[in-house]
Design a protein around this motif. Structure first.
Motif, short mmCIF file in Angstrom:
data_model
loop_
_atom_site.label_atom_id
_atom_site.label_comp_id
_atom_site.label_asym_id
_atom_site.label_seq_id
_atom_site.Cartn_x
_atom_site.Cartn_y
_atom_site.Cartn_z
N LEU A 60 40.30 27.72 -29.05
CA LEU A 60 39.38 26.96 -29.50
C LEU A 60 39.83 26.85 -31.27
CD1 LEU A 60 36.58 28.35 -27.94
CD2 LEU A 60 37.12 26.09 -27.96
N ARG A 61 40.38 28.17 -31.73
CA ARG A 61 40.75 28.18 -33.25
C ARG A 61 41.90 27.04 -33.49
NH1 ARG A 61 37.75 31.16 -36.35
NH2 ARG A 61 36.74 32.99 -35.61
N ALA A 62 42.72 26.93 -32.31
CA ALA A 62 43.90 25.91 -32.53
C ALA A 62 43.30 24.72 -32.52
CB ALA A 62 44.83 26.24 -31.28
N LEU A 63 42.46 24.45 -31.35
CA LEU A 63 41.73 22.98 -31.36
C LEU A 63 41.26 22.64 -32.88
CD1 LEU A 63 40.23 23.20 -27.92
CD2 LEU A 63 42.04 21.68 -28.51
N ILE A 64 40.44 23.51 -33.27
CA ILE A 64 39.59 23.37 -34.62
C ILE A 64 40.79 22.89 -35.82
CG2 ILE A 64 38.27 24.32 -36.44
CD1 ILE A 64 36.83 25.30 -34.03
N TYR A 72 32.80 19.73 -30.19
CA TYR A 72 32.56 20.38 -29.02
C TYR A 72 33.30 22.00 -29.12
CZ TYR A 72 32.82 22.00 -24.07
OH TYR A 72 32.67 22.45 -22.90
N ALA A 73 34.62 21.73 -29.81
CA ALA A 73 35.36 23.03 -30.04
C ALA A 73 34.52 24.11 -30.75
CB ALA A 73 36.78 22.75 -30.75
N HIS A 74 33.91 23.51 -31.93
CA HIS A 74 33.00 24.48 -32.93
C HIS A 74 31.94 25.00 -32.12
CE1 HIS A 74 34.89 24.11 -36.74
NE2 HIS A 74 35.03 22.63 -36.58
N HIS A 75 31.27 24.40 -31.47
CA HIS A 75 30.16 24.63 -30.34
C HIS A 75 30.83 25.92 -29.55
CE1 HIS A 75 26.52 25.06 -27.95
NE2 HIS A 75 27.33 24.75 -26.79
N VAL A 76 31.66 25.36 -28.81
CA VAL A 76 32.27 26.56 -27.78
C VAL A 76 32.74 27.77 -28.50
CG1 VAL A 76 33.65 27.02 -25.70
CG2 VAL A 76 32.50 24.78 -26.05
N LEU A 77 33.39 27.60 -29.76
CA LEU A 77 33.72 28.78 -30.43
C LEU A 77 32.55 29.53 -30.82
CD1 LEU A 77 35.86 30.55 -31.95
CD2 LEU A 77 35.92 29.00 -33.64
N GLY A 78 31.49 28.83 -31.32
CA GLY A 78 30.30 29.61 -31.37
C GLY A 78 29.75 30.25 -30.21
N ARG A 88 27.21 36.63 -36.64
CA ARG A 88 27.30 36.15 -37.86
C ARG A 88 28.32 35.22 -38.07
NH1 ARG A 88 23.49 38.20 -40.72
NH2 ARG A 88 23.05 40.35 -40.67
N GLU A 89 29.38 35.37 -37.19
CA GLU A 89 30.77 34.51 -37.30
C GLU A 89 30.42 33.46 -36.46
OE1 GLU A 89 34.45 36.65 -36.50
OE2 GLU A 89 33.38 38.22 -36.46
N ALA A 90 29.49 33.39 -35.35
CA ALA A 90 29.24 32.48 -34.69
C ALA A 90 28.33 31.36 -35.20
CB ALA A 90 28.44 32.81 -33.26
N LEU A 91 27.44 31.75 -36.10
CA LEU A 91 26.27 30.80 -36.55
C LEU A 91 26.96 29.66 -37.39
CD1 LEU A 91 23.49 30.20 -36.63
CD2 LEU A 91 23.08 31.64 -38.69
N PRO A 92 27.93 29.83 -38.33
CA PRO A 92 28.49 28.51 -38.95
C PRO A 92 29.03 27.66 -38.10
CG PRO A 92 29.18 30.78 -39.98
CD PRO A 92 28.52 31.06 -38.58
N HIS A 93 29.80 27.92 -37.05
CA HIS A 93 30.33 27.07 -36.08
C HIS A 93 29.28 26.35 -35.29
CE1 HIS A 93 34.31 28.19 -36.78
NE2 HIS A 93 33.83 29.36 -36.76
N LEU A 94 28.33 27.11 -34.75
CA LEU A 94 27.17 26.59 -34.02
C LEU A 94 26.23 25.46 -35.00
CD1 LEU A 94 25.81 29.62 -32.20
CD2 LEU A 94 27.29 28.03 -31.20
#
Length: 123
Positions: A60-64, A72-78, A88-94
């Motif tokens: 997912l980080r490679a996709l972003i 979608y990649a941000h959502h699934v990474l979150g 805490r790391e999830a929230l910004p991506h979500l």
């Protein structure tokens, strides 16, 4: 190896509820075609569905990195980070995914993680 046929087989495995089998088929395809975002996304989903969260996060980080506007990649990474307990790391991506595209799943994930973080700060 016929990469398209292998991708079709992997998709069948994934849709049949075998994310581990799908991941085994997808890994060499991503190696052969690292810029193929459809294959990388399916591999990330296969890793997520089989609880291989480190692998999912890497894909997912490679996709972003390739496309920072991929909501979608941000959502699934979150969701991957949330599942790993890294709220805490999830929230910004979500939040970013929810801001980029209105979607009930995106909004629910943001609220769920915000609620969890709010509760954890009270203890």
């Amino acid at each position: 190896m016929d990469l398209l046929e292998e991708y079709r087989r992997a998709t069948f495995f994934f849709e049949s509820g075998d994310p581990l089998g799908a991941a085994r088929l997808l890994e060499p395809i991503v190696e052969a075609e690292p810029q193929n975002t459809a294959v990388r996304q399916l591999l990330a989903r296969a890793y997520f569905n089989s609880a291989q969260l480190v692998g999912a996060e890497a894909q997912l980080r490679a996709l972003i990195e390739h496309d920072p506007s991929d909501h979608y990649a941000h959502h699934v990474l979150g969701r991957t980070l949330e599942r790993a307990g890294r709220f805490r790391e999830a929230l910004p991506h979500l939040r970013l995914a929810a801001a980029m595209k209105q979607h009930t799943d995106y909004e629910e994930a943001v609220h769920r993680v915000e609620e969890w973080l709010g509760k954890s700060e009270q203890h």
